[in-house]
Enzyme design. Sequence first.
Site, PDB file in Angstrom:
ATOM      1  N   ASN A 122      36.262 -12.303  -3.016  1.00 14.72           N
ATOM      2  CA  ASN A 122      36.949 -12.923  -4.152  1.00 14.72           C
ATOM      3  C   ASN A 122      36.003 -12.788  -5.334  1.00 14.72           C
ATOM      4  OD1 ASN A 122      38.121 -14.574  -6.047  1.00 14.72           O
ATOM      5  ND2 ASN A 122      37.717 -16.492  -4.943  1.00 14.72           N
ATOM      6  N   TRP A 123      36.302 -11.809  -6.181  1.00 14.05           N
ATOM      7  CA  TRP A 123      35.360 -11.511  -7.276  1.00 14.05           C
ATOM      8  C   TRP A 123      35.451 -12.523  -8.416  1.00 14.05           C
ATOM      9  CZ3 TRP A 123      36.010  -5.440  -7.879  1.00 14.05           C
ATOM     10  CH2 TRP A 123      35.584  -4.831  -6.685  1.00 14.05           C
ATOM     11  N   LYS A 124      36.464 -13.373  -8.373  1.00 12.19           N
ATOM     12  CA  LYS A 124      36.667 -14.370  -9.446  1.00 12.19           C
ATOM     13  C   LYS A 124      36.674 -13.643 -10.799  1.00 12.19           C
ATOM     14  CE  LYS A 124      34.756 -17.809  -6.404  1.00 12.19           C
ATOM     15  NZ  LYS A 124      34.176 -19.128  -6.240  1.00 12.19           N
TER      16      LYS A 124
ATOM     17  N   GLU B  93      39.576 -23.525  -7.234  1.00 12.94           N
ATOM     18  CA  GLU B  93      39.422 -23.453  -8.702  1.00 12.94           C
ATOM     19  C   GLU B  93      40.783 -23.501  -9.385  1.00 12.94           C
ATOM     20  OE1 GLU B  93      36.859 -20.001  -8.623  1.00 12.94           O
ATOM     21  OE2 GLU B  93      35.382 -21.266  -7.598  1.00 12.94           O
TER      22      GLU B  93
ATOM     23  N   GLU C 282      37.951 -23.577   2.811  1.00 14.50           N
ATOM     24  CA  GLU C 282      36.840 -23.540   1.869  1.00 14.50           C
ATOM     25  C   GLU C 282      36.517 -24.962   1.413  1.00 14.50           C
ATOM     26  OE1 GLU C 282      36.538 -19.440  -0.148  1.00 14.50           O
ATOM     27  OE2 GLU C 282      38.008 -20.588  -1.262  1.00 14.50           O
TER      28      GLU C 282
ATOM     29  N   GLY D 279      30.138 -21.852  -4.184  1.00 12.58           N
ATOM     30  CA  GLY D 279      29.249 -21.514  -5.288  1.00 12.58           C
ATOM     31  C   GLY D 279      28.063 -22.454  -5.448  1.00 12.58           C
TER      32      GLY D 279
ATOM     33  N   SER E   8      29.767 -20.304   0.032  1.00 13.93           N
ATOM     34  CA  SER E   8      28.362 -19.881   0.110  1.00 13.93           C
ATOM     35  C   SER E   8      28.038 -19.114   1.388  1.00 13.93           C
ATOM     36  CB  SER E   8      27.422 -21.083  -0.064  1.00 13.93           C
ATOM     37  OG  SER E   8      27.642 -21.688  -1.335  1.00 13.93           O
TER      38      SER E   8
ATOM     39  N   GLY F  90      30.332 -15.336  -4.489  1.00 13.87           N
ATOM     40  CA  GLY F  90      29.106 -14.774  -5.068  1.00 13.87           C
ATOM     41  C   GLY F  90      28.545 -13.571  -4.322  1.00 13.87           C
TER      42      GLY F  90
HETATM   43  P1  PGA Z   1      31.241 -18.575  -2.840  1.00 10.78           P
HETATM   44  O1  PGA Z   1      32.815 -18.634  -3.196  1.00 10.78           O
HETATM   45  O2  PGA Z   1      31.097 -17.593  -1.706  1.00 10.78           O
HETATM   46  O3  PGA Z   1      30.582 -18.103  -4.108  1.00 10.78           O
HETATM   47  O4  PGA Z   1      30.835 -19.937  -2.458  1.00 10.78           O
HETATM   48  C1  PGA Z   1      33.796 -18.599  -2.193  1.00 10.78           C
HETATM   49  C2  PGA Z   1      35.162 -18.703  -2.827  1.00 10.78           C
HETATM   50  O5  PGA Z   1      35.300 -19.450  -3.816  1.00 10.78           O
HETATM   51  O6  PGA Z   1      36.133 -18.067  -2.373  1.00 10.78           O
END
Ligand code: PGA
Length: 253
Positions: A9-11, A97, A167, A173, A212, A234
């Site tokens: 998930n590159w956001k 998010e 999650e 994050g 994470s 990330g």
């Molecule tokens: P993260 O994000 O690996 O940076 O914690 C995971 C996600 O939000 O899908």
Amino acid sequence: MRQPLVAGNWKMNGSLASVRELLAGIKAGIGGISKCEVAVCPPYVFIPVAQAELSGTSIPWGGQNLSTEQSGAFTGEVAGSMLTDFGCTYVLVGHSERRTLYGEDDAVVAKKYAVARAAGLKPVLCVGETQEEREKGITEEVVARQLDAVIELEGVDAIGDGVIAYEPVWAIGTGLTATPEQAQDVHAFIRNRVAEHSADVADKVRILYGGSMKPGNAVELMAKPDIDGGLIGGAALKAEDFLGICRAADDSV
Ligand code: PGA
């Protein structure tokens, strides 16, 4: 046996140049990975780049969100059919998010799940509790509510058409990861909840862990019986880290 899935998930990250480089790095390193399905979810505008680079490979791509609507006067929105037009297989729905920053409640998320399916996409339903909810001891209640919203609207078979991602919001994050035991407990709870409606669907649905996840903690997480892969934020932005997690998933089966 469920095939593991690791999805990036590159956001809202990357540029045209960095996305090309990342895709090239993933393609170059994917060679030894044979059992784990590896997917990427770039920002909308980079989806055509993913399509150009990944067509003909084993790597599917997807969106991070979609509209509840099919078409029309919805400025700034993107419909599921537009994602399928650009070859998307997956779409994330209900990422924390989206829930917290953009006010998507369970009803909106369930509708997005439904329209994604109707468009021929495989929805990845993200669920998870906040730190406060965990401290209050209501993790299962929260996750059940998020899951039930989709089952009530679409029926349990719809869950079999998609993927679930657990999650914990406090782990996204932040560098804090759920321990493999904490994650396994919630994954098993989710699978049992689905099994109350259909043992078949519960047995086949893939439940990913997200929050994470890194190459260093992926092996232990993937070793748990109800953890079928990862949704990676990330660490998905560096080909080497992302592939390290994919290898851990590959080796777990
Ligand atoms: P993260 O994000 O690996 O940076 O914690 C995971 C996600 O939000 O899908």
